[in-house]
Design a protein around this motif. Structure first.
Motif, PDB file in Angstrom:
ATOM      1  N   PHE A 145       0.649  -1.131   0.108  1.00  0.00           N
ATOM      2  CA  PHE A 145       0.134   0.053  -0.077  1.00  0.00           C
ATOM      3  C   PHE A 145       1.071   1.166  -0.019  1.00  0.00           C
ATOM      4  O   PHE A 145       0.568   2.265  -0.796  1.00  0.00           O
ATOM      5  CB  PHE A 145      -0.990  -0.087   1.142  1.00  0.00           C
ATOM      6  N   ILE A 146       1.795   1.317   0.758  1.00  0.00           N
ATOM      7  CA  ILE A 146       2.955   2.628   1.011  1.00  0.00           C
ATOM      8  C   ILE A 146       3.578   2.587  -0.518  1.00  0.00           C
ATOM      9  O   ILE A 146       3.658   3.807  -0.873  1.00  0.00           O
ATOM     10  CB  ILE A 146       3.885   2.505   2.090  1.00  0.00           C
ATOM     11  N   ALA A 147       4.167   1.453  -0.817  1.00  0.00           N
ATOM     12  CA  ALA A 147       4.647   1.540  -2.128  1.00  0.00           C
ATOM     13  C   ALA A 147       3.799   2.037  -3.207  1.00  0.00           C
ATOM     14  O   ALA A 147       4.094   2.810  -4.158  1.00  0.00           O
ATOM     15  CB  ALA A 147       5.249   0.251  -2.684  1.00  0.00           C
ATOM     16  N   GLY A 148       2.774   1.749  -3.458  1.00  0.00           N
ATOM     17  CA  GLY A 148       1.642   2.326  -4.498  1.00  0.00           C
ATOM     18  C   GLY A 148       1.414   3.691  -4.002  1.00  0.00           C
ATOM     19  O   GLY A 148       1.062   4.529  -5.038  1.00  0.00           O
ATOM     20  N   TRP A 149       1.415   4.347  -2.864  1.00  0.00           N
ATOM     21  CA  TRP A 149       0.955   5.517  -2.563  1.00  0.00           C
ATOM     22  C   TRP A 149       2.213   6.335  -3.086  1.00  0.00           C
ATOM     23  O   TRP A 149       1.899   7.334  -3.537  1.00  0.00           O
ATOM     24  CB  TRP A 149       0.603   5.716  -1.179  1.00  0.00           C
ATOM     25  N   ILE A 150       3.480   5.791  -2.807  1.00  0.00           N
ATOM     26  CA  ILE A 150       4.365   6.617  -3.097  1.00  0.00           C
ATOM     27  C   ILE A 150       4.621   6.823  -4.637  1.00  0.00           C
ATOM     28  O   ILE A 150       4.670   7.906  -5.142  1.00  0.00           O
ATOM     29  CB  ILE A 150       5.969   6.211  -2.715  1.00  0.00           C
ATOM     30  N   ARG A 151       4.314   5.679  -5.307  1.00  0.00           N
ATOM     31  CA  ARG A 151       4.377   5.583  -6.711  1.00  0.00           C
ATOM     32  C   ARG A 151       3.452   6.832  -7.589  1.00  0.00           C
ATOM     33  O   ARG A 151       3.642   7.591  -8.408  1.00  0.00           O
ATOM     34  CB  ARG A 151       3.855   4.286  -7.396  1.00  0.00           C
ATOM     35  N   THR A 183       2.000   9.367  -5.909  1.00  0.00           N
ATOM     36  CA  THR A 183       2.379  10.542  -5.646  1.00  0.00           C
ATOM     37  C   THR A 183       3.311  11.128  -6.429  1.00  0.00           C
ATOM     38  O   THR A 183       3.410  12.155  -6.834  1.00  0.00           O
ATOM     39  CB  THR A 183       2.860  10.735  -4.011  1.00  0.00           C
ATOM     40  N   ARG A 184       4.495  10.356  -6.905  1.00  0.00           N
ATOM     41  CA  ARG A 184       5.517  10.599  -7.731  1.00  0.00           C
ATOM     42  C   ARG A 184       5.072  11.054  -8.968  1.00  0.00           C
ATOM     43  O   ARG A 184       5.340  11.941  -9.669  1.00  0.00           O
ATOM     44  CB  ARG A 184       6.516   9.694  -7.788  1.00  0.00           C
ATOM     45  N   LEU A 185       3.779  10.423  -9.518  1.00  0.00           N
ATOM     46  CA  LEU A 185       3.180  10.467 -10.993  1.00  0.00           C
ATOM     47  C   LEU A 185       2.498  11.660 -10.787  1.00  0.00           C
ATOM     48  O   LEU A 185       2.227  12.404 -11.909  1.00  0.00           O
ATOM     49  CB  LEU A 185       2.476   9.202 -11.149  1.00  0.00           C
ATOM     50  N   ASN A 186       1.964  12.145 -10.031  1.00  0.00           N
ATOM     51  CA  ASN A 186       0.984  13.361  -9.850  1.00  0.00           C
ATOM     52  C   ASN A 186       1.493  14.476  -9.003  1.00  0.00           C
ATOM     53  O   ASN A 186       0.679  15.136  -8.332  1.00  0.00           O
ATOM     54  CB  ASN A 186      -0.416  12.657  -9.127  1.00  0.00           C
ATOM     55  N   ILE A 187       2.924  14.773  -8.993  1.00  0.00           N
ATOM     56  CA  ILE A 187       3.360  15.931  -8.488  1.00  0.00           C
ATOM     57  C   ILE A 187       2.812  17.093  -8.843  1.00  0.00           C
ATOM     58  O   ILE A 187       3.095  17.497 -10.141  1.00  0.00           O
ATOM     59  CB  ILE A 187       4.865  15.790  -8.200  1.00  0.00           C
ATOM     60  N   ASN A 188       2.027  18.179  -8.028  1.00  0.00           N
ATOM     61  CA  ASN A 188       1.615  19.445  -8.360  1.00  0.00           C
ATOM     62  C   ASN A 188       1.618  20.225  -7.083  1.00  0.00           C
ATOM     63  O   ASN A 188       1.498  19.625  -5.988  1.00  0.00           O
ATOM     64  CB  ASN A 188       0.312  19.299  -9.285  1.00  0.00           C
ATOM     65  N   PHE A 189       1.321  21.340  -7.184  1.00  0.00           N
ATOM     66  CA  PHE A 189       1.077  22.383  -6.093  1.00  0.00           C
ATOM     67  C   PHE A 189      -0.163  22.005  -5.319  1.00  0.00           C
ATOM     68  O   PHE A 189      -0.074  22.020  -3.921  1.00  0.00           O
ATOM     69  CB  PHE A 189       1.003  23.722  -6.521  1.00  0.00           C
ATOM     70  N   GLU A 190      -0.846  21.357  -5.733  1.00  0.00           N
ATOM     71  CA  GLU A 190      -2.429  20.794  -4.987  1.00  0.00           C
ATOM     72  C   GLU A 190      -1.816  19.863  -4.239  1.00  0.00           C
ATOM     73  O   GLU A 190      -2.399  19.513  -3.105  1.00  0.00           O
ATOM     74  CB  GLU A 190      -3.572  20.803  -5.911  1.00  0.00           C
ATOM     75  N   MET A 191      -1.140  18.922  -4.786  1.00  0.00           N
ATOM     76  CA  MET A 191      -0.628  17.693  -4.040  1.00  0.00           C
ATOM     77  C   MET A 191       0.169  18.040  -2.614  1.00  0.00           C
ATOM     78  O   MET A 191      -0.229  17.448  -1.623  1.00  0.00           O
ATOM     79  CB  MET A 191       0.123  16.863  -4.958  1.00  0.00           C
ATOM     80  N   PHE A 192       0.766  19.168  -2.928  1.00  0.00           N
ATOM     81  CA  PHE A 192       1.609  19.604  -1.468  1.00  0.00           C
ATOM     82  C   PHE A 192       0.700  20.149  -0.672  1.00  0.00           C
ATOM     83  O   PHE A 192       0.769  20.014   0.674  1.00  0.00           O
ATOM     84  CB  PHE A 192       2.938  20.682  -1.959  1.00  0.00           C
ATOM     85  N   ALA A 193      -0.268  20.930  -1.137  1.00  0.00           N
ATOM     86  CA  ALA A 193      -1.225  21.517  -0.230  1.00  0.00           C
ATOM     87  C   ALA A 193      -2.069  20.398   0.453  1.00  0.00           C
ATOM     88  O   ALA A 193      -2.397  20.416   1.727  1.00  0.00           O
ATOM     89  CB  ALA A 193      -2.361  22.277  -1.068  1.00  0.00           C
ATOM     90  N   PHE A 194      -2.411  19.289  -0.425  1.00  0.00           N
ATOM     91  CA  PHE A 194      -3.044  18.137   0.332  1.00  0.00           C
ATOM     92  C   PHE A 194      -1.989  17.462   1.438  1.00  0.00           C
ATOM     93  O   PHE A 194      -2.736  17.288   2.618  1.00  0.00           O
ATOM     94  CB  PHE A 194      -3.213  17.185  -0.977  1.00  0.00           C
ATOM     95  N   LEU A 195      -0.895  17.210   1.089  1.00  0.00           N
ATOM     96  CA  LEU A 195      -0.131  16.730   2.036  1.00  0.00           C
ATOM     97  C   LEU A 195       0.149  17.566   3.396  1.00  0.00           C
ATOM     98  O   LEU A 195       0.157  17.149   4.453  1.00  0.00           O
ATOM     99  CB  LEU A 195       1.491  16.222   1.472  1.00  0.00           C
TER     100      LEU A 195
END
Length: 133
Positions: free
Chosen positions: A4-10, A12-24
């Motif tokens: 699950f963690i490996a899939g989440w990291i994958r 996240t790396r594919l969808n890096i954008n400014f809103e992703m950082f806001a989400f995190l």
């Protein structure tokens, strides 16, 4: 769990954008506020032990690094609150195209409030660090 963690990291790396950082950042500030709440309740629990125990705890919190921690807590609360308002606006109104602009507004308002609040939070530090005679 590892899968699950490996899939989440994958993902996240594919969808890096400014809103992703806001989400995190929204998730991390929520966790930080929760941990603060638990520490706050623990500190208030000293009041039930004795007045001396409570006073000793409060004297411990009057150190410079706790003033910095209070300021960081303020920044976390401000960001979390304004980002929560942004999320509600995007969810309930047709503002999905303006989401990036709203995210910049959230970061900007938090930065301005952080700079202004530093004058309040670090005033005791100035007295502690620069001992005037």
């Amino acid at each position: 769990m590892v899968k699950f963690i490996a899939g989440w990291i994958r993902e996240t790396r594919l969808n890096i954008n400014f809103e992703m950082f806001a989400f995190l950042a929204h998730r991390l500030t929520g966790l930080g506020i929760t941990f603060y709440l638990l520490a706050h309740l623990y500190s208030l629990g000293h009041r039930m032990v004795s007045a001396e125990s409570y006073n000793n705890t409060m004297l411990l919190y009057d150190k410079w690094f706790f003033h910095i921690g209070e300021w960081i807590l303020f920044l976390m609360c401000a960001f979390h609150a304004f980002n929560g308002i942004r999320i509600m606006l995007v969810d309930f109104f047709p503002l999905t195209e303006g989401q990036k602009k709203l995210t910049f507004w959230v970061v900007g308002i938090t930065a301005v409030l952080g700079a202004l609040s530093a004058l309040f939070f670090f005033e005791p530090l100035k007295e502690m660090i620069f001992i005037t005679q």
